[in-house]
Design a protein around this motif. Structure first.
Motif, PDB file in Angstrom:
ATOM      1  N   TRP A  36       0.625  -0.932  -0.025  1.00 30.69           N
ATOM      2  CA  TRP A  36       0.121   0.127  -0.181  1.00 30.69           C
ATOM      3  C   TRP A  36       1.300   1.127   0.214  1.00 30.69           C
ATOM      4  O   TRP A  36       0.565   2.607  -0.919  1.00 30.69           O
ATOM      5  N   GLU A  85       2.433   1.832  -3.798  1.00 29.89           N
ATOM      6  CA  GLU A  85       1.337   2.326  -5.281  1.00 29.89           C
ATOM      7  C   GLU A  85       1.724   3.015  -6.032  1.00 29.89           C
ATOM      8  O   GLU A  85       1.225   2.359  -7.014  1.00 29.89           O
ATOM      9  N   GLU A  87     -10.708   1.147  -5.915  1.00 28.87           N
ATOM     10  CA  GLU A  87     -10.050   0.921  -4.436  1.00 28.87           C
ATOM     11  C   GLU A  87      -9.915  -0.072  -3.891  1.00 28.87           C
ATOM     12  O   GLU A  87     -10.019  -1.476  -3.003  1.00 28.87           O
TER      13      GLU A  87
END
Length: 357
Positions: free
Chosen positions: A15, A18, A310
């Protein structure tokens, strides 16, 4: 628990990276090497530690002439290699982990995001295979090379790798049924033709000694694979997501390996059908399909999403994290097999006997 914490840290790392593909590639190599060390140099960790120790004492004394009588000669040959090199039992984990990660790397490096592919393999495949069921783990590594050959439309190379994998773990022979699909484009008519050709091929495989052993051990015997319904169910859910959400997008965006993803997803559904007959056989085949599942999951962020990008990106991480937490907390054998984690990287405990006289 260390394993859940490690998986959680991996997800947070992905994450955090990203927007930085270059850093993701760098961390991929670091994680690949760290996971190899973690599995290769574990000590008395894994449900099958004692079983393979027994194999070490039995197989290391075999002669080269006897290999021809073995149904899985390459696996027996690895123990003989240890004997010739004068190495103790734990080195079988180093060899098998090396083969596993060689294949995993060959598949993951073809992905846009190799780091994500590697992370998706951790909670189920990595813990159960190179950390425990090392023989099938090595075969899965070889099968990843076969998957690459499948995507490259190289039938001879595909068949060769499947045969090598089956010489380590005979369950890999089932993938020979995919050989008619290696060349040509994916279509329902070609899939139907391959299914017809698979009937005599399947009958031939069922008549082998390995298949007869599997039948006697795992069908109508009361032997069940603990957790198989969750692992196979997760694969079936992944396949449903592929066909409902990704199929058309994939065919347009990644036509080169669409066929592997689609057929892999079909096999994921098929394992669900096998589950009522034998949870063990379904589970065995399911492990071979997890690398394809990881490749599918790793592509999700790279499709065009009009809405909820997302949500789609988070779906596979949430699915695998929930499954992993449930397994570590509710699994009857997880704590017995994997806790505490110990390593022999810096040496064996005093008095340990792990080699034959």
């Amino acid at each position: 628990m260390i394993y859940v914490a490690v998986f959680g840290a991996m997800i947070l790392l992905r994450w955090a990276l990203e927007g930085n593909a270059e850093l993701r590639r760098g961390f991929y190599w670091a994680l690949l090497f760290a996971l190899f060390l973690f599995s290769a140099f574990r000590f008395e960790v894994g449900c099958d530690w004692t079983g393979y120790l027994n194999q070490y004492f039995v197989y290391r004394s075999r002669s080269p002439d006897e290999l021809l009588d073995e149904s899985e000669p390459l696996w027996v040959g690895l123990f003989m290699l240890l004997r010739s090199l004068g190495l103790s039992y734990p080195w079988i984990n180093v060899l098998s982990s090396g083969v596993f990660f060689l294949g995993i790397h060959a598949l993951c490096r073809r992905q846009i995001d190799p780091l994500a592919c590697l992370i998706f393999l951790f909670p189920i495949l990595y813990i159960n295979m190179p950390m425990s069921g090392i023989r099938q783990g090595a075969a899965i590594g070889i099968m990843c090379l076969a998957y690459c050959a499948f995507s490259d439309r190289a039938p001879a190379r595909f068949i060769a790798w499947v045969l090598v994998a089956s010489a380590i773990h005979s369950s890999a022979l089932v993938f020979l049924l995919l050989a008619p699909l290696v060349e040509g484009n994916y279509s329902r008519s070609r899939l139907f033709l391959a299914a017809l050709l698979a009937v005599p091929g399947g009958l031939a495989l069922m008549s082998t000694e390995s298949a007869q052993v599997a039948d006697s051990r795992y069908i109508d015997t009361g032997i069940d694979a603990v957790g198989a319904i969750f692992r196979v169910g997760a694969l079936a859910l992944s396949a449903a997501y592929f066909f409902i959400v990704l199929e058309k997008k994939w065919m347009k965006r990644f036509p080169g390996d669409f066929k592997l993803a689609a057929i892999g997803a079909l096999m994921m559904v098929a394992t669900l059908a096998v589950l009522p007959v034998s949870s063990v056989i379904a589970d065995r085949v399911a492990y071979y399909l997890i690398p394809i599942q990881a490749a599918i999951f790793a592509r999700i962020p790279f499709f065009s999403w009009r809405v909820d990008r997302e949500l789609h990106t988070a779906f596979p991480y949430a699915l695998l994290f929930a499954l992993f937490v449930a397994w570590t907390m509710l699994g009857s054998h997880f704590e017995q097999c994997y806790i505490p984690y110990q390593s022999w990287l810096l040496g064996f405990p005093e008095g340990t006997r792990l080699s034959a006289p």
